[in-house]
Design a protein around this motif. Structure first.
Motif, PDB file in Angstrom:
ATOM      1  N   ALA A   1     -17.685 -74.644  15.056  1.00 57.50           N
ATOM      2  CA  ALA A   1     -16.932 -74.660  16.311  1.00 57.50           C
ATOM      3  C   ALA A   1     -15.953 -73.494  16.377  1.00 57.50           C
ATOM      4  O   ALA A   1     -15.816 -72.837  17.413  1.00 57.50           O
ATOM      5  N   LEU A   2     -15.273 -73.236  15.267  1.00 63.52           N
ATOM      6  CA  LEU A   2     -14.314 -72.138  15.242  1.00 63.52           C
ATOM      7  C   LEU A   2     -15.021 -70.793  15.381  1.00 63.52           C
ATOM      8  O   LEU A   2     -14.549 -69.899  16.093  1.00 63.52           O
TER       9      LEU A   2
ATOM     10  N   GLU B   1      -0.293 -80.040  16.614  1.00 64.88           N
ATOM     11  CA  GLU B   1       0.284 -78.730  16.909  1.00 64.88           C
ATOM     12  C   GLU B   1       0.169 -77.800  15.705  1.00 64.88           C
ATOM     13  O   GLU B   1      -0.168 -76.615  15.843  1.00 64.88           O
ATOM     14  N   ILE B   2       0.451 -78.344  14.509  1.00 64.10           N
ATOM     15  CA  ILE B   2       0.359 -77.541  13.289  1.00 64.10           C
ATOM     16  C   ILE B   2      -1.090 -77.136  13.020  1.00 64.10           C
ATOM     17  O   ILE B   2      -1.388 -75.974  12.735  1.00 64.10           O
ATOM     18  N   ALA B   3      -2.000 -78.098  13.117  1.00 60.82           N
ATOM     19  CA  ALA B   3      -3.407 -77.837  12.816  1.00 60.82           C
ATOM     20  C   ALA B   3      -4.025 -76.864  13.805  1.00 60.82           C
ATOM     21  O   ALA B   3      -4.774 -75.951  13.423  1.00 60.82           O
ATOM     22  N   PHE B   4      -3.712 -77.040  15.076  1.00 60.38           N
ATOM     23  CA  PHE B   4      -4.259 -76.158  16.104  1.00 60.38           C
ATOM     24  C   PHE B   4      -3.765 -74.724  15.892  1.00 60.38           C
ATOM     25  O   PHE B   4      -4.537 -73.760  15.961  1.00 60.38           O
ATOM     26  N   GLY B   5      -2.471 -74.580  15.613  1.00 61.17           N
ATOM     27  CA  GLY B   5      -1.923 -73.253  15.353  1.00 61.17           C
ATOM     28  C   GLY B   5      -2.530 -72.618  14.115  1.00 61.17           C
ATOM     29  O   GLY B   5      -2.805 -71.408  14.091  1.00 61.17           O
TER      30      GLY B   5
ATOM     31  N   LYS C   1      -2.879 -67.941  27.555  1.00 60.50           N
ATOM     32  CA  LYS C   1      -1.969 -69.011  27.974  1.00 60.50           C
ATOM     33  C   LYS C   1      -2.393 -70.360  27.399  1.00 60.50           C
ATOM     34  O   LYS C   1      -2.786 -71.286  28.107  1.00 60.50           O
ATOM     35  N   ILE C   2      -2.318 -70.442  26.074  1.00 60.60           N
ATOM     36  CA  ILE C   2      -2.639 -71.682  25.375  1.00 60.60           C
ATOM     37  C   ILE C   2      -1.499 -72.676  25.552  1.00 60.60           C
ATOM     38  O   ILE C   2      -0.333 -72.355  25.325  1.00 60.60           O
TER      39      ILE C   2
ATOM     40  N   THR D   1      -9.763 -78.336  20.417  1.00 58.72           N
ATOM     41  CA  THR D   1      -9.016 -79.592  20.399  1.00 58.72           C
ATOM     42  C   THR D   1      -9.806 -80.673  19.677  1.00 58.72           C
ATOM     43  O   THR D   1      -9.271 -81.399  18.829  1.00 58.72           O
ATOM     44  N   ASP D   2     -11.091 -80.778  19.999  1.00 57.41           N
ATOM     45  CA  ASP D   2     -11.948 -81.760  19.328  1.00 57.41           C
ATOM     46  C   ASP D   2     -12.024 -81.477  17.828  1.00 57.41           C
ATOM     47  O   ASP D   2     -11.996 -82.403  17.002  1.00 57.41           O
ATOM     48  N   THR D   3     -12.132 -80.193  17.478  1.00 56.61           N
ATOM     49  CA  THR D   3     -12.212 -79.805  16.071  1.00 56.61           C
ATOM     50  C   THR D   3     -10.922 -80.156  15.334  1.00 56.61           C
ATOM     51  O   THR D   3     -10.947 -80.703  14.224  1.00 56.61           O
TER      52      THR D   3
END
Length: 208
Positions: A79-80, A156-160, A205-206, A99-101
């Motif tokens: 996905a990434l 938030e941490i994981a997404f970043g 614009k994330i 987001t799903d990942t």
């Protein structure tokens, strides 16, 4: 089981863990006997090292399993990879997929939270098993779980963490994939990837 740098691999060594490339496709299966062709291919793909069997069943069997399920790891890497490919072509990001990942990784780690405190799996979080960004995401999330962060903050941490190296999309491939030490000028270019990533994500614009 022991990790060996790719440059030190020799024909006859046995692969101890499945090997995947950066887009989640399996390169070599556990139990494969290495030959010169396989070793040359690993070097060409810039795989820094792999785990090989020590030839001692007790040592190999007693090695702890990955804290992240292999299926989750593979799907997250794919996905990434797809998201970065799209971003490179369009400067747009598939936030739904990411987001799903992110949630998939967090849910899997939370399910194994009782084992996290041992932290015995960190030694497996390397670039051959995970893409670097997946590795950073997993480790960042583990730290957040240990600090008892809320799921929103974990997200938030994981997404970043997944996107922390996205600026490398703007680095020339001849520098990014150079086989050998970077010159001072090339290193200065490489150091700009954090700033380039910041501006790229601000343009997209994330919003979390």
């Amino acid at each position: 089981m022991q990790k060996i740098s790719t440059c030190n691999l020799r024909p006859g060594m046995i692969v101890a863990l499945n090997i995947y490339n950066t887009n989640g496709n399996k390169l070599l299966t556990k139990g494969t006997i290495l030959n010169k062709t396989y070793i040359d291919r690993l070097n060409a793909l810039y795989i820094p090292g792999i785990y090989v069997s020590l030839g001692n069943p007790t040592l190999d069997i007693n090695t702890p399993e990955d804290i992240l399920k292999e299926s989750v790891r593979v799907e997250a890497t794919k996905a990434l990879y797809r998201a970065f490919q799209k971003c490179q072509l369009t400067e747009d990001l598939d936030t739904k997929s990411l987001t799903d990942t992110t949630n998939m990784i967090i849910d899997n780690l939370l399910q194994n939270s009782n084992n996290i405190i041992q932290m015995t799996e960190i030694r497996k979080f390397d670039t051959y098993t995970f893409s670097h960004s997946i590795s950073v995401c997993v480790l960042s999330t583990i730290i957040g779980i240990l600090k008892q962060y809320s799921k929103k903050r974990l997200y938030e941490i994981a997404f970043g963490a997944l996107l922390h190296d996205i600026g490398k999309l703007k680095i020339p491939l001849e520098i990014l994939n150079k086989n050998g030490r970077l010159t001072a000028e090339e290193m200065n270019v490489m150091k700009k990837h954090s700033e380039l990533g910041f501006f790229l994500l601000r343009k997209i614009k994330i919003f979390l």
